[in-house]
Design a protein around this motif. Structure first.
Motif, PDB file in Angstrom:
ATOM      1  N   LYS A 268      96.885  73.508  72.764  1.00 19.32           N
ATOM      2  CA  LYS A 268      97.031  74.967  72.743  1.00 19.32           C
ATOM      3  C   LYS A 268      95.877  75.663  73.472  1.00 19.32           C
ATOM      4  O   LYS A 268      95.251  76.594  72.960  1.00 19.32           O
TER       5      LYS A 268
ATOM      6  N   ASP B  28      94.737  78.101  75.387  1.00 18.99           N
ATOM      7  CA  ASP B  28      95.019  79.423  75.946  1.00 18.99           C
ATOM      8  C   ASP B  28      93.863  79.964  76.774  1.00 18.99           C
ATOM      9  O   ASP B  28      93.937  81.088  77.275  1.00 18.99           O
TER      10      ASP B  28
ATOM     11  N   GLU C 258     107.393  75.121  82.392  1.00 12.67           N
ATOM     12  CA  GLU C 258     107.880  75.741  81.156  1.00 12.67           C
ATOM     13  C   GLU C 258     108.259  74.671  80.134  1.00 12.67           C
ATOM     14  O   GLU C 258     107.951  74.792  78.938  1.00 12.67           O
TER      15      GLU C 258
ATOM     16  N   TRP D 228     103.926  75.466  79.062  1.00 14.00           N
ATOM     17  CA  TRP D 228     102.983  76.394  79.681  1.00 14.00           C
ATOM     18  C   TRP D 228     103.642  77.746  79.930  1.00 14.00           C
ATOM     19  O   TRP D 228     104.831  77.831  80.263  1.00 14.00           O
ATOM     20  N   PHE D 229     102.860  78.816  79.784  1.00 10.70           N
ATOM     21  CA  PHE D 229     103.300  80.135  80.228  1.00 10.70           C
ATOM     22  C   PHE D 229     103.270  80.126  81.745  1.00 10.70           C
ATOM     23  O   PHE D 229     102.214  79.939  82.361  1.00 10.70           O
TER      24      PHE D 229
ATOM     25  N   HIS E  56      98.149  86.982  78.091  1.00 12.67           N
ATOM     26  CA  HIS E  56      99.303  86.428  77.372  1.00 12.67           C
ATOM     27  C   HIS E  56      98.907  86.136  75.929  1.00 12.67           C
ATOM     28  O   HIS E  56      97.839  85.574  75.660  1.00 12.67           O
ATOM     29  N   ASP E  57      99.749  86.531  74.990  1.00 17.01           N
ATOM     30  CA  ASP E  57      99.346  86.516  73.574  1.00 17.01           C
ATOM     31  C   ASP E  57      99.772  85.274  72.810  1.00 17.01           C
ATOM     32  O   ASP E  57      99.611  85.215  71.589  1.00 17.01           O
ATOM     33  N   GLN E  58     100.300  84.262  73.497  1.00 11.35           N
ATOM     34  CA  GLN E  58     100.686  83.032  72.823  1.00 11.35           C
ATOM     35  C   GLN E  58      99.628  81.944  73.055  1.00 11.35           C
ATOM     36  O   GLN E  58      99.014  81.895  74.125  1.00 11.35           O
ATOM     37  N   PRO E  59      99.398  81.055  72.073  1.00 11.17           N
ATOM     38  CA  PRO E  59      98.355  80.024  72.209  1.00 11.17           C
ATOM     39  C   PRO E  59      98.818  78.841  73.053  1.00 11.17           C
ATOM     40  O   PRO E  59      99.000  77.713  72.580  1.00 11.17           O
ATOM     41  N   VAL E  60      99.029  79.107  74.342  1.00  8.53           N
ATOM     42  CA  VAL E  60      99.489  78.078  75.280  1.00  8.53           C
ATOM     43  C   VAL E  60      98.690  78.207  76.581  1.00  8.53           C
ATOM     44  O   VAL E  60      98.200  79.295  76.912  1.00  8.53           O
TER      45      VAL E  60
ATOM     46  N   ARG F 196      98.243  78.423  80.724  1.00  3.04           N
ATOM     47  CA  ARG F 196      98.977  79.273  81.663  1.00  3.04           C
ATOM     48  C   ARG F 196      98.924  78.670  83.070  1.00  3.04           C
ATOM     49  O   ARG F 196      97.904  78.111  83.477  1.00  3.04           O
TER      50      ARG F 196
END
Length: 280
Positions: free
Chosen positions: A170, A172, A203, A207-208, A230-234, A236
């Protein structure tokens, strides 16, 4: 450097300056990976003058964002960005590739301030970036790790192992930038070993993902902003479709642009063509 610093100089002008410096360095040796440098200049300008947090006078500042050049043969492009960002003094441009220069033809971290890793063995950069991002997480740092890699590296298994690791942990704080110019030593990357549909692959790896025109400055800036916010724990990734030799049409038209051949009398011609397209 604060992204707001020197905003009176447009990002388009920064990219133009990076292109010009790349050509000037290539002229020193009469060779170099200038095709890649010209193509990725917009991405580098947005990186160093919009997105990255760094201090030119202190390249090893602990609070900096890390910018990794996985593709060591793109060193001429990164040197141009570091010169433009005043991490390196302007006079060193004339030493490119010469004995005892801090600007060797392939990037080496032990030589050059601002060069985070020794790249060149393709497929290694993203794995190193994952390790750095994990380390920064362990230190509760808010810094990002950026990894610039090429489409040729998408054929390396280590790239996809790192992609899985980044998603698993995760990360991010990790932003991968892919310079997709569809060229590698053996020909077009899509014909050598196609990675399409590339955005869907990233994807699927968690990954974003964004895919943009890497020579459209507005699109590049917007993509960096979306990646950081980007607000998701991934992790990019930004896939940047770029044009080899961008900005110099007579080189863009060459059949072979991976290590584009520029004749002795063409360096000045290339600089003149750039001058005609100089932005405000």
């Amino acid at each position: 450097m604060n992204p707001e610093t020197n905003q009176q100089i447009s990002l388009a002008r920064r990219a133009w300056n990076i292109r010009r410096k790349s050509v000037l360095m290539g002229a020193v040796q009469g060779q170099g990976y200038v095709g890649q440098a010209l193509g990725v200049s917009d991405v580098l300008a947005a990186s160093y003058f919009h997105a990255l947090k760094f201090r030119p006078e202190d390249p090893e500042w602990e609070g900096r964002d890390r910018f990794l050049l996985s593709i060591g043969h793109y060193a001429i492009a990164l040197y141009a960005a570091l010169l433009e960002a005043e991490v390196l003094p302007e006079y060193e441009l004339e030493t490119y590739g010469t004995d005892n220069s801090r600007l060797p033809m392939s990037g080496m971290a032990s030589y050059t301030p601002g060069m985070e890793i020794t790249g060149g063995s393709l497929g290694h950069g993203l794995g190193i970036a994952v390790g750095m991002a994990l380390g920064l997480k362990a230190k509760h740092s808010d810094s990002f790790v950026y990894n610039l890699m090429s489409d040729g590296e998408l054929g390396e298994g280590s790239t996809w192992e790192a992609a899985m690791s980044g998603a698993h942990h995760k990360l991010d704080n990790l932003i991968c930038i892919i310079d997709f110019n569809n060229q590698q030593a053996d020909g077009p990357s899509t014909e050598t070993l196609s990675s399409e549909p590339l955005d869907k692959k990233w994807e699927a790896f968690g990954w974003f993902t964004q895919r943009i025109d890497g020579n459209d400055m507005d699109a590049v800036v917007e993509a960096f902003d979306k990646a950081r916010n980007h607000d998701q724990p991934v992790p990019r990734v930004i896939i940047c479709n770029t044009k080899m030799c961008k900005g110099i049409p007579f080189l863009e038209e060459r059949e072979i642009t991976h290590f584009v051949r520029v004749e002795a009398d063409e360096w000045e011609k290339a600089l003149n063509v750039l001058e005609e397209g100089k932005p405000a």
